[in-house]
Design a protein around this motif. Structure first.
Motif, short mmCIF file in Angstrom:
data_model
loop_
_atom_site.label_atom_id
_atom_site.label_comp_id
_atom_site.label_asym_id
_atom_site.label_seq_id
_atom_site.Cartn_x
_atom_site.Cartn_y
_atom_site.Cartn_z
N LYS A 86 48.91 74.77 83.99
CA LYS A 86 47.97 75.49 84.83
C LYS A 86 48.09 77.00 84.62
O LYS A 86 47.08 77.71 84.60
CB LYS A 86 48.20 75.15 86.30
N SER A 89 46.49 77.94 81.26
CA SER A 89 45.02 77.82 81.24
C SER A 89 44.37 78.68 82.33
O SER A 89 43.19 78.50 82.62
CB SER A 89 44.61 76.36 81.38
N GLU A 91 44.52 78.64 85.47
CA GLU A 91 44.09 77.94 86.69
C GLU A 91 44.92 78.37 87.89
O GLU A 91 44.61 78.04 89.02
CB GLU A 91 44.20 76.43 86.51
#
Length: 92
Positions: A86, A89, A91
């Motif tokens: 996460k 990326s 996120e």
């Protein structure tokens, strides 16, 4: 590096994706004939039930603490891997 997964296992707590913290020592777990976590692929979740772990803990069998430690370490590895993905990326 942390002692949390192993200490939790010694005190009868499993860290799970589907149930959160699962205390094996609670009396209602003596009749729960399903795996601790449906989404986990560790040996404990594939081959043993919560009621069996409850029995092992009540009998003070060292096998329970070994299986619970292995499971908690597997869970922490999964958690760190997903958090890392996460972060990479964006996120998180």
């Amino acid at each position: 590096d942390s002692t949390f997964p192993t200490r939790s296992a010694r005190h009868g707590t499993l860290l799970t994706r589907t149930r959160g913290r699962l205390n094996i020592r609670r009396s209602e777990n003596s009749t729960l004939h399903e795996p601790p976590c449906w989404e986990c692929a560790c040996r404990l979740c594939r081959h043993h039930t919560v009621s069996y772990l409850h029995h092992l803990d009540k009998a003070k069998e060292p096998m329970m603490w070994t299986l619970a430690t292995e499971h908690n370490l597997h869970y922490m590895g999964w958690l760190m891997r997903t958090q890392r993905e996460k972060i990479l990326s964006d996120e998180m």
